[in-house]
Design an enzyme around this catalytic site. Structure first.
Site, short mmCIF file in Angstrom:
data_model
loop_
_atom_site.label_atom_id
_atom_site.label_comp_id
_atom_site.label_asym_id
_atom_site.label_seq_id
_atom_site.Cartn_x
_atom_site.Cartn_y
_atom_site.Cartn_z
N ARG A 192 0.82 -1.21 0.00
CA ARG A 192 0.00 0.00 0.00
C ARG A 192 0.85 1.26 0.00
O ARG A 192 2.01 1.25 0.40
CB ARG A 192 -0.93 0.01 1.22
CG ARG A 192 -2.19 -0.82 1.01
CD ARG A 192 -3.13 -0.75 2.19
NE ARG A 192 -2.49 -1.27 3.40
CZ ARG A 192 -2.00 -0.52 4.36
NH1 ARG A 192 -2.10 0.80 4.31
NH2 ARG A 192 -1.43 -1.09 5.40
N LYS A 337 -8.55 -2.19 1.38
CA LYS A 337 -8.34 -1.32 2.53
C LYS A 337 -9.00 0.04 2.33
O LYS A 337 -9.37 0.71 3.30
CB LYS A 337 -6.84 -1.21 2.85
CG LYS A 337 -6.31 -2.46 3.58
CD LYS A 337 -6.79 -2.51 5.00
CE LYS A 337 -6.67 -3.73 5.85
NZ LYS A 337 -5.57 -4.59 5.96
N HIS A 356 -10.11 -3.47 12.89
CA HIS A 356 -9.06 -4.08 12.06
C HIS A 356 -8.59 -5.33 12.81
O HIS A 356 -7.59 -5.31 13.52
CB HIS A 356 -7.90 -3.10 11.85
CG HIS A 356 -6.86 -3.62 10.92
ND1 HIS A 356 -5.53 -3.29 11.02
CD2 HIS A 356 -6.94 -4.46 9.86
CE1 HIS A 356 -4.84 -3.90 10.06
NE2 HIS A 356 -5.68 -4.62 9.35
N SER A 374 -0.19 -5.02 10.15
CA SER A 374 0.19 -5.94 9.08
C SER A 374 1.34 -6.86 9.53
O SER A 374 2.32 -6.40 10.09
CB SER A 374 0.62 -5.12 7.87
OG SER A 374 0.76 -5.96 6.77
N LYS A 378 -2.85 -11.77 12.38
CA LYS A 378 -4.32 -11.82 12.36
C LYS A 378 -4.83 -12.98 11.50
O LYS A 378 -5.64 -13.79 11.94
CB LYS A 378 -4.91 -10.51 11.80
CG LYS A 378 -4.66 -9.28 12.64
CD LYS A 378 -5.32 -8.04 12.04
CE LYS A 378 -4.80 -7.67 10.65
NZ LYS A 378 -3.37 -7.35 10.59
N THR A 379 -4.32 -13.05 10.27
CA THR A 379 -4.79 -14.08 9.35
C THR A 379 -4.35 -15.46 9.81
O THR A 379 -5.14 -16.41 9.88
CB THR A 379 -4.28 -13.79 7.92
OG1 THR A 379 -4.73 -12.50 7.53
CG2 THR A 379 -4.79 -14.83 6.92
N ASP A 393 -9.65 -10.20 8.80
CA ASP A 393 -9.07 -8.84 8.78
C ASP A 393 -10.00 -7.67 9.11
O ASP A 393 -9.54 -6.68 9.65
CB ASP A 393 -8.47 -8.60 7.39
CG ASP A 393 -7.46 -7.47 7.35
OD1 ASP A 393 -6.53 -7.48 8.16
OD2 ASP A 393 -7.62 -6.56 6.53
N ARG A 458 1.28 -12.37 -1.55
CA ARG A 458 -0.07 -12.50 -0.98
C ARG A 458 -0.93 -13.50 -1.72
O ARG A 458 -0.78 -13.70 -2.92
CB ARG A 458 -0.79 -11.15 -1.06
CG ARG A 458 -0.19 -10.06 -0.21
CD ARG A 458 -0.79 -10.09 1.18
NE ARG A 458 -0.28 -9.02 2.02
CZ ARG A 458 -0.84 -8.66 3.15
NH1 ARG A 458 -1.93 -9.25 3.58
NH2 ARG A 458 -0.31 -7.70 3.88
#
Ligand SMILES: Nc1ncnc2c1ncn2[C@@H]1O[C@H](COP(=O)(O)OP(=O)(O)O)[C@@H](O)[C@H]1O
Ligand SMILES: C=C(OP(=O)(O)O)C(=O)O
Ligand SMILES: [Ca+2]
Ligand SMILES: [Mn+2]
Length: 674
Positions: A192, A337, A356, A374, A378-379, A393, A458
């Site tokens: 990003r 996002k 988030h 990031s 989380k994932t 997410d 990703r």
């Protein structure tokens, strides 16, 4: 060649002797016998299989594709094939008009002419729809520009298979991997661009949004937004074809948002197909006007001569127009996002907290949230074979519980392994998008350890690719709120139990650390503080979200935890990252309730409650100081990090959190003491 009298022919073989057919259809000399039969018309036919029902190759090819099952007619039309056809035609016309309106220039009076279907398929009779401004009636004049004469072909909500074909045919760098995923390249941008994310400041947003130091909202004016919007729309209309996705956000039916994504690449269309909620044919039929539209013209740069532009990239959000424009970056995560930012604006207006975080649920219905920046896990940690995945997410927390905003997951896949993360590994199959990974040119096997293109490789896949996904992706109120920090200093404990004030302190701080080597010039761990563990996406002041979180946690009796998924035994360079299986044991002990009632001791400086034992985890690692051989270095590093926390929090000391001052004071006191 001679007939043997019963309709069979024999061919002379190479050495001049006739091959004689044997009883089971194989010529005695080993060559296959060719059988023919005399038909009434005297022509020869091969009858080993029934003949194809086509007279020409074109006809044969037309047999291959069956028309998609007709979608149900719009409510109110009476049965009968004719009525269905009419409403179907009318519906398609309305749909095209809606897309045409989305793609219309705001300065020219007419155009574009949109037509459904692939321009490569000339045989399809175009159903044209042209946007005509409400103020003017279309009369051809010499001022009509070429762009008003040209067709814009629209590929509308294509299926993954169709998008694969488009990508492979027309987009360089698209390949099918050995497990069936679509490998693509996102171009120059592989992550990003937060410094190029702009938000229109108008009379409303000026008061509502968080601006200034620390805020992710870089201002732009309405006019500049329109300049960029026109640039994107003109670019998209100049193409042979554009992709349009009409989809949903948020599994909570009462707070569902309709989104339209207009993009130039099949890769982007497939990515959003996976990441947003996929409408059923019936839902698509009644879709109507979208609540929010993204114009992704990522291949095309913004114009540096345009006011406010500081690079060739600009991601522009206009909340009043409910539109987002993307110029100069093809990184697909901007779309996901970007929409998340929109939700961070829309949901709090409805007293709904946007988060988030990842989210999963146990067999007994206990829900856990996983906050983190990031790369903190989380994932990875919400994808747990023993629990139901609600989402990885983006979530909402309402009066009724939690709901996932998205329809898919976006996993980091650097060093991904099938043994350590079987569910993510197995989700990378047909339909999944693999960004910027490297594969063997012959076998098409992915090398997940290869960082040649980027470290931020990703995989985007629909959530139902995870076997124990909870569909619909909603759940009851969370029982545990887990804050993930990847501490590259190696001084935060692997797990700490937090009281409410501490939870708020760490939520507002939003700490993680970048490690050396990932960015040029970073020689030692670098602390990053990102309010609400997602400062890049929040729109209101962080204390607004924090107050809502405190309120909800208190009301529903949720427990806060701080989990360090980063370094142990020293900082980055001397220590090691905490083993994923240990983190998983810690998370298991949080879920099953055993950690809530464990024995605790308080740490120096940060004042964190740490357990003395966790099943399956070596006890000595639970207090970081034990794992450092150089105790002085440990204490020095601990104080250094604590100082960084203090300095970061100064920004918030003048803000009140929630309705009473007591909470604010408690939160301020919950930070490091030294
Ligand atoms: N102890 C650990 N806990 C969580 N993740 C870990 C751990 N050690 C290594 N990792 C790796 O860190 C990365 C976490 O990334 P991910 O789960 O995608 O983060 P996020 O979803 O928060 O961006 C994964 O590549 C994972 O394999
Ligand atoms: C897509 C992103 O999310 P995350 O790393 O949190 O998975 C991102 O931050 O660009
Ligand atoms: Ca993130
Ligand atoms: Mn993630």
């Amino acid at each position: 060649m001679a007939s043997n009298g019963n309709g069979e022919f024999t061919f002379a073989n190479g050495n001049g002797t006739a091959a004689v057919a044997n009883g089971n259809g194989t010529a005695r000399n080993g060559l296959a016998k060719i059988q023919t039969q005399k038909k009434g018309n005297g022509m020869c036919h091969d009858d080993s299989t029934p003949p194809v029902k086509a007279q020409t190759i074109d006809e044969l090819h037309s047999l291959q594709k069956k028309k998609s099952a007709p979608t149900t007619p719009i409510k109110g039309t009476q049965g009968g094939a004719f009525a269905i056809t009419l409403s179907e035609v009318e519906r398609q016309k309305q749909q095209l008009q809606s897309i045409s309106a989305s793609l219309a220039s705001l300065t020219r009076e007419t155009g574009p002419k949109v037509v459904r279907g692939d321009p490569a398929k000339q045989s399809e009779t175009p159903k044209v729809s042209s946007h005509v401004s409400h103020h003017h009636h279309f009369t051809p004049t010499i001022s009509v520009s070429d762009s008003a004469l040209k067709f814009t072909h629209v590929l509308y909500n294509l299926s993954p298979a169709e998008l694969y074909e488009q990508a492979i045919k027309y987009e360089k760098g698209s390949f099918i991997t050995s497990t069936g995923a679509l490998a693509t390249l996102s171009g120059a941008k592989t992550g990003r661009s937060p410094r190029d994310k702009r938000v229109v400041k108008d009379d409303t947003t000026e008061d509502e949004l968080w601006w200034g130091r620390g805020s992710p909202n870089i201002e732009m004016d309405e006019h500049t937004f329109m300049v960029n919007r026109e640039r994107a729309v003109d670019y998209l209309n100049s193409l042979d074809k554009v992709f349009v996705n009409d989809q949903f956000l948020n599994w909570d039916p009462e707070n569902r948002i309709k989104v339209r994504i207009v993009s130039a690449r099949a890769y982007h269309s497939l990515y959003m197909h996976n990441m947003c909620i996929r409408p059923t044919p019936e839902e698509l039929e009644n879709f109507g006007t979208p609540d929010f539209t993204i114009y992704n013209a990522g291949q095309f740069p913004c114009n540096r001569y345009t006011h406010y532009m500081t690079s060739s990239t600009s991601i522009d959000l206009n909340l009043a127009r409910r539109e987002m424009v993307i110029l100069g970056t093809m990184y697909a995560g901007e779309m996901k996002k970007g929409l998340f930012s929109v939700m961070h604006y829309l949901m709090p207006k409805r007293q709904i907290l946007s988060l988030h975080s990842g989210c999963n649920m146990g067999k007994d219905g206990d829900v856990a949230l996983f906050f983190g920046l990031s790369g903190t896990g989380k994932t990875t940690l919400s994808t747990d074979h023993n629990r139901y995945l609600i989402g990885d997410d983006e979530h909402c927390w309402t009066e009724n519980g939690v709901s996932n905003i998205e329809g898919g997951c976006y996993a980091k896949c650097i060093d991904l392994s099938g043994e350590k993360e079987p569910d993510i590994w197995n989700a990378i199959k047909f339909g999944a998008v693999l960004e910027n990974i490297v594969f063997d040119e012959h076998t098409r096997e992915v090398d997940y350890s290869d960082k040649s293109v980027t470290e931020n490789t990703r995989a985007a896949y629909p959530i139902e690719y995870i076997p124990n996904a909870k569909i619909p992706c909603v759940g009851p109120h969370p029982k545990n709120v887990i804050l993930l920090a990847c501490d590259a200093f190696g001084v935060l404990p692997p797990v700490s139990k937090l009281n409410l004030a501490q939870t708020m302190y760490h939520f507002i701080s939003g700490y993680t650390a970048l490690v050396a080597g990932t960015e040029d010039g970073i020689k030692e761990p670098t602390a990053t503080f990102s309010a609400c563990f997602g400062a890049a996406f929040i729109m209101l002041h962080p204390t607004k979200y924090a107050a809502m979180l405190a309120d909800k946690m208190l009301k529903h009796g949720a427990t806060g935890w701080l989990v360090n998924t980063g370094w142990s035994g020293g900082s980055y360079g001397s220590g090691k990252r905490i083993k994923l299986p240990y983190t998983r044991r810690i998370i298991d002990a949080i879920h099953d309730g055993s950690l809530l009632n464990a024995k605790y001791k308080k740490t120096e400086v940060f004042g964190l409650e740490i357990p003395t034992e966790v099943e399956g985890v070596p006890s000595e690692i639970l207090d970081p100081v034990n794992t450092w051989s150089d105790k002085d270095a440990h204490n020095e590093t601990l104080l250094k990090l604590a100082g960084l926390f203090k300095r970061n929090f100064e920004t918030f000391t003048n803000y009140k959190i929630g309705k009473d001052n007591k909470l604010t004071e408690e939160i301020l006191a919950a930070g490091p003491n030294f």
